[in-house]
Design an enzyme around this catalytic site. Structure first.
Site, PDB file in Angstrom:
ATOM      1  CE1 TYR A 272      -9.319  -2.199   0.108  1.00  0.00           C
ATOM      2  CE2 TYR A 272      -8.809  -0.822  -0.910  1.00  0.00           C
ATOM      3  CZ  TYR A 272      -8.596  -1.528  -0.523  1.00  0.00           C
ATOM      4  OH  TYR A 272      -6.724  -2.168  -0.177  1.00  0.00           O
TER       5      TYR A 272
ATOM      6  CD  GLU B  96      -8.755  -8.539  -3.638  1.00  0.00           C
ATOM      7  OE1 GLU B  96      -9.775  -8.183  -2.700  1.00  0.00           O
ATOM      8  OE2 GLU B  96      -7.499  -9.318  -3.520  1.00  0.00           O
TER       9      GLU B  96
ATOM     10  CG  HIS C 221      -4.986  -6.519  -0.383  1.00  0.00           C
ATOM     11  ND1 HIS C 221      -6.624  -6.524   0.003  1.00  0.00           N
ATOM     12  CD2 HIS C 221      -5.273  -6.807  -1.711  1.00  0.00           C
ATOM     13  CE1 HIS C 221      -7.075  -7.060  -0.700  1.00  0.00           C
ATOM     14  NE2 HIS C 221      -6.508  -6.913  -1.350  1.00  0.00           N
TER      15      HIS C 221
ATOM     16  CE  LYS D 140      -3.868  -1.839   1.816  1.00  0.00           C
ATOM     17  NZ  LYS D 140      -5.032  -2.445   3.203  1.00  0.00           N
TER      18      LYS D 140
ATOM     19  CG  ASN E 241      -4.119  -1.849   6.812  1.00  0.00           C
ATOM     20  OD1 ASN E 241      -3.119  -2.269   5.832  1.00  0.00           O
ATOM     21  ND2 ASN E 241      -4.846  -2.654   7.363  1.00  0.00           N
TER      22      ASN E 241
HETATM   23  P1  CMP Z   1      -7.643  -4.412   3.791  1.00  0.00           P
HETATM   24  O1  CMP Z   1      -7.980  -4.848   4.852  1.00  0.00           O
HETATM   25  O2  CMP Z   1      -6.311  -5.105   3.894  1.00  0.00           O
HETATM   26  O3  CMP Z   1      -8.983  -3.562   3.599  1.00  0.00           O
HETATM   27  C1  CMP Z   1      -9.218  -2.886   4.171  1.00  0.00           C
HETATM   28  C2  CMP Z   1      -8.987  -2.209   4.453  1.00  0.00           C
HETATM   29  O4  CMP Z   1     -10.027  -1.023   5.325  1.00  0.00           O
HETATM   30  C3  CMP Z   1      -7.846  -2.409   5.831  1.00  0.00           C
HETATM   31  O5  CMP Z   1      -7.294  -2.834   5.038  1.00  0.00           O
HETATM   32  C4  CMP Z   1      -7.612  -1.303   5.857  1.00  0.00           C
HETATM   33  O6  CMP Z   1      -7.041  -0.320   5.310  1.00  0.00           O
HETATM   34  C5  CMP Z   1      -9.350  -0.135   6.136  1.00  0.00           C
HETATM   35  N1  CMP Z   1      -9.508  -0.526   7.014  1.00  0.00           N
HETATM   36  C6  CMP Z   1     -10.842  -1.873   7.579  1.00  0.00           C
HETATM   37  N2  CMP Z   1     -10.798  -0.760   9.086  1.00  0.00           N
HETATM   38  C7  CMP Z   1     -10.616   0.277   9.046  1.00  0.00           C
HETATM   39  C8  CMP Z   1     -10.504   1.389   9.857  1.00  0.00           C
HETATM   40  N3  CMP Z   1     -11.122   0.999  11.856  1.00  0.00           N
HETATM   41  N4  CMP Z   1     -10.607   2.525  10.196  1.00  0.00           N
HETATM   42  C9  CMP Z   1      -9.664   3.019   9.187  1.00  0.00           C
HETATM   43  N5  CMP Z   1      -9.065   1.923   8.225  1.00  0.00           N
HETATM   44  C10 CMP Z   1      -9.906   0.598   8.340  1.00  0.00           C
END
Ligand code: CMP
Length: 138
Positions: free
Chosen positions: A50, A127, A116, A10, A113
């Site tokens: 998403y 994807e 992905h 990311k 984070n």
């Molecule tokens: P990922 O699980 O890769 O895909 C969905 C994404 O949404 C997740 O990573 C985070 O980047 C984002 N995400 C999930 N929960 C939250 C949250 N509570 N606040 C902000 N971003 C979130």
């Protein structure tokens, strides 16, 4: 039997110079790179990728984060690719991610984070098609 999963490094991890470290850990864990590119999602791309999260309160934040800079997309092959890769990346919230996982090492927050990974074989196929044409896969 070999399975596929789709990884994205990311924008936060790209900005912080972690592309090489992450690819090293991914290949060391036994994943074979079947397709790879540096690219940037448009707003429309991110909203579509998403779409499942479109009703979540963090959707706007997620789309603006994922479009703010380049990402690395990769198609990875391994036995049990989806579940093994999710184990390698760790929990969504880096504060809860296990030691040695990619998110523990490289993520900064729940939203930003670092990595992905697809959540099912079916989504991995969708994807993969989102990011790569047939001639980009090896
Ligand atoms: P990922 O699980 O890769 O895909 C969905 C994404 O949404 C997740 O990573 C985070 O980047 C984002 N995400 C999930 N929960 C939250 C949250 N509570 N606040 C902000 N971003 C979130």
């Amino acid at each position: 039997m070999a399975h596929l999963t789709l990884m994205m490094i990311k924008p936060d991890a790209v900005e912080n110079g972690h592309i090489g470290n992450i690819l090293e850990k991914v290949t060391a864990a036994g994943f074979k790179i079947k397709a790879l590119k540096l690219t940037q999602l448009t707003q429309r791309d991110a909203e579509s990728f998403y779409a499942v999260h479109s009703e979540r309160p963090f959707f706007g934040e997620l789309v603006s984060f994922m479009t703010r800079g380049p990402i690395v997309a990769a198609l990875l092959e391994k036995e049990n690719a989806v579940s093994d890769f999710r184990t390698l990346i760790g929990a969504t919230n880096p504060a809860e991610a296990a030691e040695g996982t990619l998110r523990k090492l490289y993520a900064t927050s729940m939203g930003e984070n670092a990595v992905h990974g697809s959540d099912s074989d079916e989504n991995a196929m969708l994807e993969a098609a989102f990011h790569f044409s047939e001639r980009e896969r090896f």
